[in-house]
Design a protein around this motif. Sequence first.
Motif, PDB file in Angstrom:
ATOM      1  N   SER A  61       0.822  -1.204   0.000  1.00  0.00           N
ATOM      2  CA  SER A  61       0.000   0.000   0.000  1.00  0.00           C
ATOM      3  C   SER A  61       0.859   1.257   0.000  1.00  0.00           C
ATOM      4  N   ALA A  62       2.134   1.141   0.396  1.00  0.00           N
ATOM      5  CA  ALA A  62       2.991   2.322   0.309  1.00  0.00           C
ATOM      6  C   ALA A  62       3.422   2.561  -1.127  1.00  0.00           C
ATOM      7  N   LEU A  63       3.606   1.501  -1.888  1.00  0.00           N
ATOM      8  CA  LEU A  63       4.152   1.667  -3.230  1.00  0.00           C
ATOM      9  C   LEU A  63       3.066   1.802  -4.301  1.00  0.00           C
ATOM     10  N   PHE A  64       1.903   1.216  -4.069  1.00  0.00           N
ATOM     11  CA  PHE A  64       0.824   1.316  -5.049  1.00  0.00           C
ATOM     12  C   PHE A  64      -0.292   2.153  -4.438  1.00  0.00           C
ATOM     13  N   HIS A  65      -1.177   2.673  -5.286  1.00  0.00           N
ATOM     14  CA  HIS A  65      -2.292   3.442  -4.741  1.00  0.00           C
ATOM     15  C   HIS A  65      -3.449   2.519  -4.455  1.00  0.00           C
ATOM     16  N   PHE A  66      -3.826   2.472  -3.207  1.00  0.00           N
ATOM     17  CA  PHE A  66      -4.835   1.522  -2.780  1.00  0.00           C
ATOM     18  C   PHE A  66      -6.097   2.223  -2.342  1.00  0.00           C
ATOM     19  N   ALA A  97       7.419  -3.962 -10.360  1.00  0.00           N
ATOM     20  CA  ALA A  97       6.190  -3.668 -11.092  1.00  0.00           C
ATOM     21  C   ALA A  97       5.544  -2.376 -10.632  1.00  0.00           C
ATOM     22  N   GLN A  98       6.025  -1.787  -9.537  1.00  0.00           N
ATOM     23  CA  GLN A  98       5.375  -0.565  -9.053  1.00  0.00           C
ATOM     24  C   GLN A  98       5.575   0.568 -10.053  1.00  0.00           C
ATOM     25  N   PRO A  99       4.572   1.448 -10.127  1.00  0.00           N
ATOM     26  CA  PRO A  99       4.700   2.552 -11.080  1.00  0.00           C
ATOM     27  C   PRO A  99       5.806   3.512 -10.646  1.00  0.00           C
TER      28      PRO A  99
END
Lengths: 358, 389
Positions: free
Chosen positions: A207-212, B29-31
């Motif tokens: 959740s820190a690296l992707f937008h959740f 894979a993270q943007p």
Amino acid sequence: MSAPDLLEGTVAASEEALWRIRLRLAWRGFRKGWSSFVANRIGLVGLTIITLYGLMALAHPILMHTVWDPKIYDPVVGYDAPVTTKVIVPDGEVVDIATQVDLFSARLINPMLKVGETLDVTEQPAAPSRTHLLGTDPLGRDVLSQLMYSTRAAFMLGIVAALVTVGIGTTVGSVSAFFGGIVDTLFMRLADLIILVPFLPILIVLSALFHFELLHLAILIGVLSGFGGTAIILKSQALSVSVKPFIDAARVAGGGRMHLIFRHIIPNVLPLSFLYMMFSVTDAISSEATLSFLGLLNINMSWGIMIYTANSQGYLLSSASYWWLLLPAGLSVTLLAGSFYLVGRAMDEIINPRLRRR
Amino acid sequence: MLKYVGKRVAQSLIVFFVFLTATYFLLQAQPGDISDQFLSNPKLTQEVRDQYAERLGLTGTPLQQYIRYIKNFTTGNLGVSFSEYPRQVWDILKERVPRTVALFFFATLLSFLVGFKSGKVLAWRRGKRGENLITVVGVFFQTVFYPWFALIMIRTFSFNFKLFPGGKFLNVEKWIDKPDTFDANSVFGRMLATAAVLGLTLLVLEVVTRRMHNRVISQRIVWGGRILLVGIVVVWWMTVWSVMLPYALDIGDHLILPTITLALIGFGGTMLLTRASMLETLREDYILTARAKGLSSKTIRDKHAARNALLPVTTSLVISLAFLIGGGVITETVFSWPGMGQTLLSAALQEDVPLVIGSFTFIAVLALVAHIVVDVLYMYLDPRIRVGD
């Protein structure tokens, strides 16, 4: 044993419609389970708490449309700062924050003020009053409204996560118990890998690296626990079902693999899956609250965010005088997560007769 | 026995490798990545950008990068942290891993011991008054919202009662006059070494005296040994390491509250599980036999029922380990305890990918090692699954 397998032999002999027999048997099973559920007071306490929160979630939109003015009571963008009149006292002699203000703070507003005079203060974390039953938060928003609004999100999250968990867990468990061999090995090693790695760190990193958002989180929690621990437990249950005679009977009668899995094995695994649904709800609610508390989720309001707001605005150590900022939200997470857990435990005693009191 | 342990270790290595690969590609894979932050500066010429990308290891296809990462990983080079720029990830880990391991180890031990003992008593008193209350308390600790609970603990014990410090690893004011011959990490290392030696010796003492036939003498030896060992440790710290003693006490003071908090979180689950498992064991025929023989109820409870009830509890310890590690991350964050959990969180927030992978893999290593230990323990407890012997 649930309805469908009891029926296998009796269908032809019966004159009643099949669905009515099924319904009657299901009703009978439900009543039996219900009576032992009621006998266990702990489960009933859990169910009562869940119902109360459910009512709160339902009441919020109704209140917003009727009694509460959205400009003031909106959980995210509402604003209200009640004006209170306070007496100015010398520095360090404030006894009651609700009616007194010290000279230093008063002079920040108007340097001409003296001790003993009164001052009209607009308060932002306002104490509970008739207009705001649980006070307002540091940004002037109504705490009760936030609490009720977040309840809906918590239920949504818990239910989606539980459905995904059980859907995946039951299917994976039944399929790997039925086919065995390479399918079984593959799924079980995957499950081992998932239960090995702590749940929370994974969620933190992702959740820190992707937008959740809430729905993503619910699905992710469901997938992780569905392929993980739940699959292992449901597989062992499915294994013990798949060696029962009625499975052989169905196979001899010409049932295909899919028919066997979906009409015979899964219905018998379902009671246990239902139990794990409860535990999954508990996990989902507390994980969401924890992640929001750490400020990792893209959500505008939740119980975790209420605590995060209070904490980040520096009200942690004055939480005795500003109790309404931390207590309602923290207690709600604990109570709702705990009551689903209690219901799960009570159901465990029904489904698993070995635990019953003699 | 050794063969079994070897096999488990080999399996764990494979699992670890799969885990590392999965983590690596997930983070790939993270943007966007750190290069966006460095490379989007318009003042940098293309050459400088290429140099940066080269130096940070961002060139080539993901597969090539992965192979390079694994090669470096096997030689102990985990890359350079982006957020604490010139520091090696490995150096950061070396400093913080012991702190997490200490917190996790003490908390697990405490929660397991207290949970097991109280669960045992709870099952034995089934149907008496207060049973529901204790169950509810257990469920409360099991499902409580940790950050909130940790905040309450800090508020109560460090703000209201002023018993313990409210967070951090040490109190800087006390460390200002410290001699230059040692630093916080070396003091902490010595504390851990002391605890490890003390624990191992006590364990050996316990195992050796178990074999003795005379109960009275063995009890005396155990108690004498315990007092002697603790005495030796105290004297050792007072004389040989006396310079460090006040500093060690300071760190210890900071360790107590997080440990208790984490232990309380884990204790509820163990207690409830022990109770359920004891209730099943109490129905076995050999408990009836033991009663018929006229054994005292304490003997039946501790020797006959509890030892068999321990098995499922140990199995579930495997699952609760991951749970405790997750709770540890929160505890570290709330208490500002500079361990792996806090490092992971801050690294993840700053998109410091090498440090995220590094700390994440070390949390996995902690879980793996704990699993192996529990498996071996389980084998020791249950003669039925002893392999080979």
